[in-house]
Design a protein around this motif. Structure first.
Motif, PDB file in Angstrom:
ATOM      1  N   SER A  84       0.841  -1.416   0.022  1.00  0.00           N
ATOM      2  CA  SER A  84      -0.038   0.064   0.108  1.00  0.00           C
ATOM      3  C   SER A  84       0.769   1.311  -0.064  1.00  0.00           C
ATOM      4  CB  SER A  84      -0.986  -0.052   1.140  1.00  0.00           C
ATOM      5  OG  SER A  84      -1.803   1.232   1.182  1.00  0.00           O
ATOM      6  N   THR A  85       2.016   1.341   0.789  1.00  0.00           N
ATOM      7  CA  THR A  85       2.931   2.331   0.674  1.00  0.00           C
ATOM      8  C   THR A  85       3.478   2.529  -0.518  1.00  0.00           C
ATOM      9  OG1 THR A  85       3.285   1.984   3.174  1.00  0.00           O
ATOM     10  CG2 THR A  85       4.887   3.240   1.942  1.00  0.00           C
ATOM     11  N   ARG A  86       3.974   1.385  -1.104  1.00  0.00           N
ATOM     12  CA  ARG A  86       4.518   1.465  -2.536  1.00  0.00           C
ATOM     13  C   ARG A  86       3.560   2.318  -3.371  1.00  0.00           C
ATOM     14  NH1 ARG A  86       6.074  -3.869  -1.429  1.00  0.00           N
ATOM     15  NH2 ARG A  86       8.405  -4.166  -0.913  1.00  0.00           N
ATOM     16  N   ALA A 119       1.728   6.982  -6.506  1.00  0.00           N
ATOM     17  CA  ALA A 119       0.640   7.968  -7.007  1.00  0.00           C
ATOM     18  C   ALA A 119       1.242   9.229  -6.573  1.00  0.00           C
ATOM     19  CB  ALA A 119      -0.417   7.516  -6.190  1.00  0.00           C
ATOM     20  N   GLY A 120       2.307   9.370  -5.946  1.00  0.00           N
ATOM     21  CA  GLY A 120       2.838  10.917  -5.604  1.00  0.00           C
ATOM     22  C   GLY A 120       2.487  11.301  -4.427  1.00  0.00           C
ATOM     23  N   ASP A 121       1.439  10.612  -3.639  1.00  0.00           N
ATOM     24  CA  ASP A 121       0.857  10.867  -2.248  1.00  0.00           C
ATOM     25  C   ASP A 121       1.906  10.675  -1.289  1.00  0.00           C
ATOM     26  OD1 ASP A 121      -1.382  11.394  -3.807  1.00  0.00           O
ATOM     27  OD2 ASP A 121      -2.372   9.499  -3.171  1.00  0.00           O
ATOM     28  N   TRP A 122       2.672  11.587  -1.090  1.00  0.00           N
ATOM     29  CA  TRP A 122       3.906  11.077  -0.236  1.00  0.00           C
ATOM     30  C   TRP A 122       3.582  11.572   1.212  1.00  0.00           C
ATOM     31  CZ3 TRP A 122       7.435   8.758  -2.691  1.00  0.00           C
ATOM     32  CH2 TRP A 122       7.867   9.373  -4.038  1.00  0.00           C
ATOM     33  N   THR A 123       2.763  12.564   1.571  1.00  0.00           N
ATOM     34  CA  THR A 123       2.170  12.751   2.840  1.00  0.00           C
ATOM     35  C   THR A 123       1.405  11.516   3.353  1.00  0.00           C
ATOM     36  OG1 THR A 123       2.146  15.169   2.390  1.00  0.00           O
ATOM     37  CG2 THR A 123       1.128  14.212   4.220  1.00  0.00           C
ATOM     38  N   GLU A 124       0.450  10.892   2.441  1.00  0.00           N
ATOM     39  CA  GLU A 124      -0.207   9.618   3.063  1.00  0.00           C
ATOM     40  C   GLU A 124       0.509   8.557   2.993  1.00  0.00           C
ATOM     41  OE1 GLU A 124      -4.358   7.721   1.812  1.00  0.00           O
ATOM     42  OE2 GLU A 124      -3.680   9.275   0.584  1.00  0.00           O
ATOM     43  N   ALA A 125       1.509   8.420   2.054  1.00  0.00           N
ATOM     44  CA  ALA A 125       2.294   7.406   2.215  1.00  0.00           C
ATOM     45  C   ALA A 125       3.337   7.256   3.653  1.00  0.00           C
ATOM     46  CB  ALA A 125       3.400   7.074   1.084  1.00  0.00           C
ATOM     47  N   ALA A 126       3.769   8.879   3.785  1.00  0.00           N
ATOM     48  CA  ALA A 126       4.836   8.823   5.006  1.00  0.00           C
ATOM     49  C   ALA A 126       3.996   8.382   6.480  1.00  0.00           C
ATOM     50  CB  ALA A 126       5.241  10.104   5.266  1.00  0.00           C
ATOM     51  N   GLY A 150      12.185  16.607   1.996  1.00  0.00           N
ATOM     52  CA  GLY A 150      10.887  17.204   1.576  1.00  0.00           C
ATOM     53  C   GLY A 150       9.573  16.790   2.109  1.00  0.00           C
ATOM     54  N   VAL A 151       9.663  15.270   2.644  1.00  0.00           N
ATOM     55  CA  VAL A 151       8.455  14.846   3.213  1.00  0.00           C
ATOM     56  C   VAL A 151       8.506  14.636   4.806  1.00  0.00           C
ATOM     57  CG1 VAL A 151       7.211  12.646   3.185  1.00  0.00           C
ATOM     58  CG2 VAL A 151       8.336  13.341   1.107  1.00  0.00           C
ATOM     59  N   ARG A 152       7.746  15.349   5.477  1.00  0.00           N
ATOM     60  CA  ARG A 152       7.586  15.274   6.937  1.00  0.00           C
ATOM     61  C   ARG A 152       6.969  14.102   7.419  1.00  0.00           C
ATOM     62  NH1 ARG A 152       9.647  19.299   9.528  1.00  0.00           N
ATOM     63  NH2 ARG A 152       8.082  18.727  11.504  1.00  0.00           N
ATOM     64  N   GLY A 153       6.979  13.757   8.742  1.00  0.00           N
ATOM     65  CA  GLY A 153       6.187  12.681   9.250  1.00  0.00           C
ATOM     66  C   GLY A 153       6.734  11.217   9.158  1.00  0.00           C
ATOM     67  N   LEU A 154       8.124  11.147   8.922  1.00  0.00           N
ATOM     68  CA  LEU A 154       8.672   9.852   8.696  1.00  0.00           C
ATOM     69  C   LEU A 154       9.663   9.676  10.099  1.00  0.00           C
ATOM     70  CD1 LEU A 154       9.573   9.697   4.907  1.00  0.00           C
ATOM     71  CD2 LEU A 154       8.185   7.950   6.235  1.00  0.00           C
ATOM     72  N   ALA A 155       9.638  10.632  11.130  1.00  0.00           N
ATOM     73  CA  ALA A 155      10.555  10.513  11.970  1.00  0.00           C
ATOM     74  C   ALA A 155      10.504   8.964  12.934  1.00  0.00           C
ATOM     75  CB  ALA A 155      10.425  11.431  12.989  1.00  0.00           C
ATOM     76  N   LEU A 156       9.312   8.601  13.030  1.00  0.00           N
ATOM     77  CA  LEU A 156       9.089   7.363  13.714  1.00  0.00           C
ATOM     78  C   LEU A 156       9.735   6.022  12.924  1.00  0.00           C
ATOM     79  CD1 LEU A 156       5.637   7.232  15.702  1.00  0.00           C
ATOM     80  CD2 LEU A 156       8.029   7.503  16.529  1.00  0.00           C
ATOM     81  N   ALA A 157       9.539   6.083  11.542  1.00  0.00           N
ATOM     82  CA  ALA A 157       9.720   5.116  10.781  1.00  0.00           C
ATOM     83  C   ALA A 157      11.324   5.129  10.690  1.00  0.00           C
ATOM     84  CB  ALA A 157       9.260   5.289   9.424  1.00  0.00           C
ATOM     85  N   HIS A 158      11.813   6.280  10.551  1.00  0.00           N
ATOM     86  CA  HIS A 158      13.672   6.322  10.727  1.00  0.00           C
ATOM     87  C   HIS A 158      13.979   5.733  12.049  1.00  0.00           C
ATOM     88  CE1 HIS A 158      14.384   8.151   6.794  1.00  0.00           C
ATOM     89  NE2 HIS A 158      13.560   9.173   7.108  1.00  0.00           N
ATOM     90  N   ALA A 159      13.246   5.951  13.075  1.00  0.00           N
ATOM     91  CA  ALA A 159      13.694   5.854  14.394  1.00  0.00           C
ATOM     92  C   ALA A 159      13.659   4.042  14.430  1.00  0.00           C
ATOM     93  CB  ALA A 159      12.813   6.160  15.675  1.00  0.00           C
TER      94      ALA A 159
END
Length: 858
Positions: free
Chosen positions: A344-346, A351-358, A389-398
């Motif tokens: 789903s993330t892929r 689709a270029g929906d980076w915020t929703e994917a993040a 450029g894409v916010r909201g990925l901090a937990l995934a990076h952690a």
């Protein structure tokens, strides 16, 4: 000369020369089929598998397979289907795929074929290395065929040197004129001999090119002219044939091919959704049967993929006619609803929906990791635009950094996540806060900051206060938090709290279907139980080991704490040979540079075993290594480690170094029982027994911090030695008896061995102790003479007597003592005779009356 060919099921032709080549190759251990895309590898292997006449497992690796565990799960499933084993494979991280597959192959019939297609899709270096090892050591009677594009990434030079490797390359796969003619005839197309030769020459026998041409030739008004005009670069020819094919297909087939080409894999339900029609599965099955660039991915033929070149060209055509981004969004919703968060993330990324994917990846990165998809999380993170450029990925990076064992980097990402929490939507804050708390705990644990963990954590969010959606998304975080809180509490010696958290964590993990997380909790429970009962310690450890073994994780780091704790407990009870075995398994499971707390515990267990066996130099080396483990905080067992370092130096005659070690001890640890005992050992060596007794008083009074039974037993024995040196025999006997009383319930022997207490036991009259049987075992462990023990029963009879109050059967007692059942029966008869008893309960009662057994011994 080409061999005779014939039609096979699904419209393939039997390429008998190649099938014969595969038959010859099957006499060796492994065959590699390497050729470019569209060369006919898959069709050949399917024809050969039908011809082989032996059990065959066939796995086509799905596109972009990054995770080793998912590859091994799929391979195990394929092998089990071929062998008729219906048991589903486990679905959690730490699954030992190579061992499971090898065991399944070894249990198969004498002749078995393993086919792995599309190896080039396997992007996990770990899986490639493991597969290489498996192929080098296949069970007898098993032959493997591996198909891939280009050069194989497997390192099988050893098999080549042993002449156990066969290879079929791209140059062997082009169709001959005769095979081209047969292929045309199977499709109902008639061409002159010259046109057949031209078609074969222009395609260079490339299977995919021939099939593209045949699809366009079907129903063509002038097939001879078509062949004459068939030329150009690969792309030109492919685009022309694609257009020709699509124009000749029914509208519903065209729509399906185009709109589903956005996917790497598709099934009937998803195709129906993307096309807005019904019956897509029927069309996909028909296309596969016609070899129209459609290949099924599973045994039931429910999932399909398109030939990669064909898929790429379909996508090129799709961009001219449809909203590709919207198709990706529809697919993303379907995959999320069906639990495939990674796919789903892929799709959202495509689709270029980076915020929703993040947001999706951020919410599920922890769950994906617990499912064994840590490498997929890392790959998905790399697919986002670079440059922040894409916010909201901090937990995934952690999560990704923690999985790499980099807690400092993870903490930096958690700080970003904490800052972002203030602006997060209200409906997400609860689960994000829970995930941050869980990852905070894990980061602190991996840094060895156990006291800091306990101090920072307040109350974990209660599931009863959350919405249903929050409960679903927070359970992974909550169970993980309970695990890390339990581990941190254990290694801070808050053992009652630790047991509570770990039991709750194991229960939560079981409820949410996370067996790996459950095993992780149970692997630490044994250590939490060391505060009161070695029987419970062993039960916890053995239960965790049994569960880990059942899931195939017996060699994984997750179960190492249970191995280490069990080895330590066995060392306490003098079962040094068994302890050595479990400690060896722990060393194999603990990776170098792994979690600091586990590394420290392993060094301490090694030191305990060495000290019990009198190898003081080895024990000291292990203890020094424990002090060098890099930790942010201080493990609560450090007082034991430093105390034993002093004791080992004293036993090695290094009194000055012992004094220097004591002088460097943190002042907060000086009052602990372990350090006080160490000082007493030094004072005894300095011939200062009165100073030793003074140092031991707080320990014996129970006021010294951290006073587990091991330290208290040791303190009584040291006090007895000091009393004996001062000429107070009565005080020495009383202290020795108290040490025996504390040791009796769990048969603790180690303190007696470490303090050289055989003279104390020898001076204890047999009629004045209730622990004669335990004393026998201690004397055995110290290799001293059994002076002063009961004369009526032999040493071996006393060892058997110790087990009579238990519920162990005679065969189980024999196993415990490593003797035959006949030997146990003989000793029991002698015991009954000497004690005047006729049955087991009477013998136990009589032994207690004679003070050979403690009344509390069960």
């Amino acid at each position: 000369m080409p061999g005779r060919t014939g039609a096979s099921p699904q419209g393939l032709i039997q390429r008998h020369d190649l099938i014969a080549a595969l038959d010859r190759a099957a006499k060796k251990q492994v065959t590699i089929v390497s050729a470019p895309a569209g060369s006919g590898k898959t069709s050949l292997l399917r024809s050969w598998s039908e011809h082989a006449g032996r059990p065959t497992a066939y796995l086509s690796i799905r596109p972009d397979q990054y995770d080793a565990q998912l590859f091994w799960l799929a391979l195990l499933d394929a092998v089990r289907r071929a062998t008729g084993n219906s048991e589903p494979p486990p679905t959690a991280p730490g699954f030992n795929g190579p061992d499971a597959v090898r065991a399944e192959l070894a249990a198969a019939d004498a002749e078995f074929v393993l086919i792995i297609d599309d190896l080039h899709e396997l992007s996990s270096a770990e899986a490639i290395a493991q597969l290489t090892a498996l192929l080098r050591t296949l069970p007898t009677g098993v032959h493997a065929v591996v198909a891939t594009r280009g050069q194989s990434t497997l390192r099988l030079q050893r098999l080549r040197l042993l002449d156990e490797l066969a290879e079929i390359r791209g140059a062997d796969l082009p169709f001959t004129d005769a095979e081209t003619r047969e292929l045309l005839a199977t499709a109902g197309i008639t061409l002159t001999e010259r046109s057949v030769a031209v078609l074969r020459e222009r395609t260079e026998g490339w299977a995919a090119g021939l099939r593209l041409a045949i699809l366009s030739l079907a129903g063509h008004p002038d097939p001879e002219r078509f062949v004459a005009e068939f030329s150009g670069t690969d792309r030109t020819v492919a685009e022309y044939l694609l257009t020709e094919m699509l124009e000749r297909q029914p509208a519903e087939v065209q729509r399906l091919l185009l709109r589903t080409s956005v996917l790497d894999r598709v099934n009937g339900e998803l195709a129906d959704l993307l096309t807005g029609t019904q019956g897509s599965e029927r069309i996909l099955l028909a296309l596969e049967d016609a070899n129209a660039f459609v290949v099924s991915l599973d045994h039931e033929r429910t999932w399909f993929r398109y030939h990669h070149l064909f898929r790429d060209l379909l996508r090129l055509e799709l961009r001219r006619t449809d909203d590709v981004h919207q198709l990706h969004r529809v697919a993303a919703s379907w995959f999320e609803e069906h639990g495939d968060v990674a796919e789903s993330t892929r799709q959202l990324q495509a689709a270029g929906d980076w915020t929703e994917a993040a947001e999706l990846l951020n919410d599920h990165a922890l769950g994906l990791t617990l499912d064994g998809q840590a490498a997929t999380v890392a790959a998905l993170l790399r697919s986002f635009p670079s440059g922040g450029g894409v916010r909201g990925l901090a937990l995934a990076h952690a999560v990704a950094e923690l999985n790499r064992g980099r807690p400092d980097e993870a903490v930096a990402h958690l700080e970003v996540a904490r800052a972002d929490l203030t602006t997060a939507p209200a409906d997400r804050r609860h689960r994000v806060r829970t995930t941050i708390a869980a990852l905070d705990l894990l980061a602190a644990r991996l840094r060895g900051n156990f006291d800091g963990v306990i101090e920072r954590v307040e109350a974990l969010p209660s599931a009863t206060s959350m919405s249903t959606a929050d409960v679903v998304l927070s359970n992974d975080a909550r169970a993980t938090a309970l695990l890390n809180l339990g581990v941190s509490a254990a290694w801070s010696l808050r053992l009652a709290e630790s047991e509570k958290y770990l039991l709750e964590g194991a229960g939560t993990a079981r409820e949410i279907g996370r067996p790996y997380l459950e095993v992780a909790c149970r692997a630490h429970l044994g250590f939490a139980a060391t505060r009161d009962s070695l029987i419970r310690v062993r039960r916890y450890c053995e239960d965790a080991i049994e569960q880990a073994t059942r899931h195939g994780w017996a060699s994984e780091p997750v179960i190492a704490p249970a191995y280490i704790t069990l080895a330590g407990a066995l060392s306490w009870t003098g079962d040094f040979d068994q302890a050595e075995g479990w400690l060896g398994r722990a060393r194999d499971a603990v990776s170098a540079g792994g979690e600091p707390g586990t590394q420290l515990l392993l060094h301490l267990a090694s030191a305990t075993l060495s000290a019990g066996r009198g190898r003081y130099e080895d024990a000291l080396t292990a203890l020094v290594a424990a002090t060098e483990v890099r930790m942010t905080g201080r493990h609560a067992l450090m007082s034991r480690i430093l105390g034993w370092m002093v004791e080992m130096r004293v036993r090695l005659g290094q009194l000055d170094k012992a004094r220097a070690t004591l002088a460097a001890v943190d002042e907060r640890l000086v009052p602990t029982a372990e350090i006080r005992n160490a000082v007493a050992v030094l004072r005894l060596a300095e011939q200062r027994p009165d100073a030793a007794r003074a140092e031991l008083r707080p320990v014996l009074a129970g006021t010294a911090p951290r006073n587990p039974r091991l330290s208290l037993i040791e303190a009584y024995l040291l006090d007895a030695q000091a009393s004996l040196a001062l000429g107070d025999g009565d005080a020495a006997r009383t202290a020795t008896e108290r040490a025996l009383h504390l040791a009796e319930p769990d048969r603790i022997i180690l303190p007696f061995v470490m303090t050289d207490s055989a003279p104390l036991l020898a001076g204890l009259p047999s009629h004045s102790t209730t622990h004669a049987a335990l004393m026998t075992e201690i004397i055995d462990a110290t290799s001293a003479d059994p002076v002063g023990l009961v004369d009526a029963l032999s040493r071996t009879e006393l060892r058997v007597l110790r087990y009579l109050p238990t519920n162990l059967t005679r065969p189980e007692i024999a196993a415990k003592l490593s003797v035959s059942l006949n030997t146990v029966n003989t000793h029991v008869r002698h015991i009954y005779t000497k004690l005047g008893a006729t049955d087991r309960s009477t013998a136990v009662q009589r032994a207690r009356e004679l003070r050979l057994l403690s009344a509390g011994r069960t």
